[in-house]
Design an enzyme around this catalytic site. Structure first.
Site, PDB file in Angstrom:
ATOM      1  N   LYS A 111       0.851  -1.203   0.000  1.00 45.11           N
ATOM      2  CA  LYS A 111       0.000   0.000   0.000  1.00 45.11           C
ATOM      3  C   LYS A 111       0.882   1.246   0.000  1.00 45.11           C
ATOM      4  CE  LYS A 111      -4.428  -1.218   1.641  1.00 45.11           C
ATOM      5  NZ  LYS A 111      -5.525  -1.522   1.391  1.00 45.11           N
ATOM      6  N   LYS A 193      -4.342  -9.734  -7.262  1.00 47.03           N
ATOM      7  CA  LYS A 193      -5.311 -10.558  -6.521  1.00 47.03           C
ATOM      8  C   LYS A 193      -6.718  -9.985  -6.693  1.00 47.03           C
ATOM      9  CE  LYS A 193      -5.892  -9.560  -1.822  1.00 47.03           C
ATOM     10  NZ  LYS A 193      -6.907  -9.955  -0.867  1.00 47.03           N
ATOM     11  N   LYS A 196     -11.634  -6.579  -3.001  1.00 52.16           N
ATOM     12  CA  LYS A 196     -12.727  -5.597  -2.906  1.00 52.16           C
ATOM     13  C   LYS A 196     -12.180  -4.189  -3.114  1.00 52.16           C
ATOM     14  CE  LYS A 196     -13.720  -8.030   1.269  1.00 52.16           C
ATOM     15  NZ  LYS A 196     -13.266  -7.937   2.625  1.00 52.16           N
TER      16      LYS A 196
HETATM   17  P1  ATP Z   1      -8.939  -6.243   0.403  1.00 52.01           P
HETATM   18  O1  ATP Z   1      -9.948  -5.373  -0.207  1.00 52.01           O
HETATM   19  O2  ATP Z   1      -8.169  -5.599   1.514  1.00 52.01           O
HETATM   20  O3  ATP Z   1      -8.084  -6.945  -0.586  1.00 52.01           O
HETATM   21  P2  ATP Z   1      -9.874  -8.789   0.736  1.00 52.01           P
HETATM   22  O4  ATP Z   1     -10.715  -8.929  -0.437  1.00 52.01           O
HETATM   23  O5  ATP Z   1      -8.517  -9.404   0.765  1.00 52.01           O
HETATM   24  O6  ATP Z   1      -9.792  -7.299   1.140  1.00 52.01           O
HETATM   25  P3  ATP Z   1     -10.264  -9.751   3.392  1.00 52.01           P
HETATM   26  O7  ATP Z   1     -11.321  -9.486   4.363  1.00 52.01           O
HETATM   27  O8  ATP Z   1      -8.952  -9.101   3.636  1.00 52.01           O
HETATM   28  O9  ATP Z   1     -10.716  -9.384   1.945  1.00 52.01           O
HETATM   29  O10 ATP Z   1     -10.055 -11.321   3.262  1.00 52.01           O
HETATM   30  C1  ATP Z   1     -10.857 -12.286   3.880  1.00 52.01           C
HETATM   31  C2  ATP Z   1     -10.282 -13.659   3.602  1.00 52.01           C
HETATM   32  O11 ATP Z   1     -10.363 -13.912   2.198  1.00 52.01           O
HETATM   33  C3  ATP Z   1      -8.803 -13.801   3.979  1.00 52.01           C
HETATM   34  O12 ATP Z   1      -8.564 -15.086   4.515  1.00 52.01           O
HETATM   35  C4  ATP Z   1      -8.094 -13.641   2.666  1.00 52.01           C
HETATM   36  O13 ATP Z   1      -6.857 -14.318   2.651  1.00 52.01           O
HETATM   37  C5  ATP Z   1      -9.088 -14.289   1.704  1.00 52.01           C
HETATM   38  N1  ATP Z   1      -8.955 -13.723   0.361  1.00 52.01           N
HETATM   39  C6  ATP Z   1      -9.094 -12.425   0.012  1.00 52.01           C
HETATM   40  N2  ATP Z   1      -8.903 -12.250  -1.305  1.00 52.01           N
HETATM   41  C7  ATP Z   1      -8.633 -13.479  -1.801  1.00 52.01           C
HETATM   42  C8  ATP Z   1      -8.344 -13.960  -3.105  1.00 52.01           C
HETATM   43  N3  ATP Z   1      -8.299 -13.150  -4.137  1.00 52.01           N
HETATM   44  N4  ATP Z   1      -8.122 -15.292  -3.257  1.00 52.01           N
HETATM   45  C9  ATP Z   1      -8.183 -16.133  -2.213  1.00 52.01           C
HETATM   46  N5  ATP Z   1      -8.432 -15.739  -0.950  1.00 52.01           N
HETATM   47  C10 ATP Z   1      -8.664 -14.435  -0.742  1.00 52.01           C
END
Ligand code: ATP
Ligand code: LTN
Length: 328
Positions: A111, A193, A196
Site C-alpha cells: 500500500k 489478486k 474488494k
Molecule cells: P482487500 O480489499 O483488503 O483486498 P480482501 O478482499 O482481501 O480485502 P479480506 O477481508 O482481507 O478481503 O479477506 C478475507 C479472507 O479472504 C482472507 O482469509 C483472505 O486471505 C481471503 N482472500 C481475500 N482475497 C482473496 C483472493 N483473491 N483469493 C483467495 N483468498 C482471498
C-alpha cells in the site's frame, strides 16, 4: 475436538476470492472442528469507510456467512466489537511486537509503495490486532488465503515470544492455506489478486452480483493467445486462474479440467467456468434473500458474542495477570 478460527473484514461486498480462499473452508470444516468465525469490523476501519455503506456491508457479511452454509448451531459467529477483549489484547500484542516485524509486512508495504496517502496507524499495527483475534481463542488452525499467511506467521512469532517470557499463555496456531484457490486473481488483470479494494469492478465477482453480470465478467476475463486450456500460472495466468476457480467450485481436479477441454476453445471453457460460478452464486443468493429479512442475523450474533466473550475474557485476564498488570 480441534479448533479453527478466522475472520473477514466487512470492507465492501464479499467476493469469490473470499469465498474460495476462506469462507468455503470455514463451512467445510465446521463438522470436524470447533469453528469460530467472526466479522472483523475493527479491521475494516483501518481504511476510511462510509458509515451508511459499512452498516449495510456488516449485515450482508453476516448474512453471507450464513448463506454460504455456516451453521450457528455448529459454529460461533460474532462481531469483533461485541467482544471488547479483542481490542484489549490487541493493545498488549502491539506492545510485544517489534517495529522491524511490522515493517516487513508485505500488505502494508504494498500500500505504501503504491503511494497511497494518509495511511492510518491502525493499518500499520493491524497484524497485532489480528494476532489478538487469533490467540485469545487458542485455535489449532487459522484458515486464510495466501495473502494472510504472513500475518499468521507474525502472530506465531509474537505468541512464542510471550510464551517464553511469561510462561505458556497461548497455543501456537498453524495457518491453513488451501492448495487450490488460495489466491484467486482479478479477471481483468490476472497479475493482481481479486480484491474488494481493487477499484475496478470488472475483475472482481461479488457473491451478490446478479447472475448475468457475473457471467459477463467471466466471459470477458483476460486470457492469452496460446489457445490451450493448460495450468501454467506463469505463462497463462488468466486461464490458470479460471481453472482454479472452476476446480474449487466443482471439485474437478486441474488435470481433469485440462482433459475435458482438450482441443476446445476458450469460449467453451469460459462458458463452463461461468456455469460453475453462477450455480454457486445462485445457491448462495437464494439463501441470502431468505436470511436478510429474518431475525436470524441478530440471534446468531447475540448467541455468538456470548459464547466468544466467555472464553476471551478468561484468556485476557490470564494474560494481564501473567504480565503483572493486575493487582491480585
Ligand atoms: P482487500 O480489499 O483488503 O483486498 P480482501 O478482499 O482481501 O480485502 P479480506 O477481508 O482481507 O478481503 O479477506 C478475507 C479472507 O479472504 C482472507 O482469509 C483472505 O486471505 C481471503 N482472500 C481475500 N482475497 C482473496 C483472493 N483473491 N483469493 C483467495 N483468498 C482471498
Ligand atoms: N486480516 C484478515 C481478517 C482477519 C483475520 C483475523 C483472519 C482479522 N482477524 C484473524 C484470520 C484470523 C484479512 O484482512 N483478511
Amino acid at each position: 475436538m480441534k479448533r479453527m478460527l478466522s475472520g473477514i473484514k466487512p470492507t465492501g461486498q464479499l467476493h469469490l476470492g473470499n469465498y474460495i480462499g476462506a469462507l468455503r473452508h470455514f463451512v467445510e470444516n465446521q463438522d470436524e472442528y470447533e469453528m469460530i468465525a467472526f466479522i472483523a469490523n475493527l479491521h475494516c476501519i483501518t481504511v476510511p469507510q462510509d458509515p451508511e455503506e459499512l452498516q449495510k456491508n456488516l449485515k450482508d457479511c453476516v448474512a453471507l456467512y450464513l448463506a454460504c452454509g455456516l451453521d450457528p448451531e455448529k459454529s460461533t459467529i460474532f462481531l469483533q466489537t461485541d467482544v471488547p477483549a479483542h481490542a484489549q489484547l490487541g493493545y498488549i500484542m502491539c506492545c510485544h511486537t517489534y517495529l522491524g516485524e511490522l515493517n516487513r509486512m508485505t500488505q502494508f508495504k504494498d500500500k505504501q509503495a503504491k503511494g497511497e496517502k494518509n495511511l492510518s496507524g491502525g493499518l500499520y499495527t493491524y497484524p497485532t490486532l489480528m494476532a489478538a483475534d487469533i490467540l485469545i481463542y487458542d485455535p489449532d488452525y487459522v484458515p486464510v488465503g495466501e495473502d494472510q499467511k504472513q500475518h499468521v506467521e507474525l502472530c506465531r512469532d509474537v505468541a512464542i515470544r510471550m510464551n517464553n517470557r511469561y510462561g505458556k499463555l497461548f497455543r501456537i496456531p498453524e495457518p491453513a492455506v488451501p492448495k487450490v484457490g488460495a489466491r484467486i486473481m482479478s479477471l481483468s488483470d490476472p497479475s493482481k489478486k481479486m480484491s474488494k479494494s481493487d477499484g475496478t469492478d470488472k475483475g472482481c465477482i461479488y457473491l451478490l452480483d446478479p447472475l448475468p453480470k457475473a457471467r459477463k465478467k467471466v466471459m470477458s476475463a483476460v486470457t492469452d493467445s496460446i489457445g490451450k486450456v493448460h495450468f501454467d500460472p506463469e505463462n497463462q495466468p488468466g486461464v490458470s486462474n479460471l481453472m482454479q476457480i472452476m476446480s474449487s467450485l466443482t471439485g474437478k481436479s486441474l488435470e481433469d479440467i485440462e482433459k475435458e477441454f482438450e482441443g476446445k476453445g476458450y469460449g467453451d471453457f469460459k462458458r463452463a467456468v461461468a456455469d460453475s460460478v453462477c450455480s454457486t452464486l445462485e445457491t448462495i443468493q437464494t439463501r441470502y434473500n431468505e436470511i436478510i429479512s429474518s431475525d436470524l442475523i441478530e440471534k446468531t450474533l447475540k448467541e455468538g458474542a456470548e459464547k466468544a466473550s466467555a472464553y476471551a475474557s478468561v484468556k485476557l485476564k490470564q494474560v494481564q495477570q501473567a504480565i503483572g498488570m493486575e493487582i491480585r
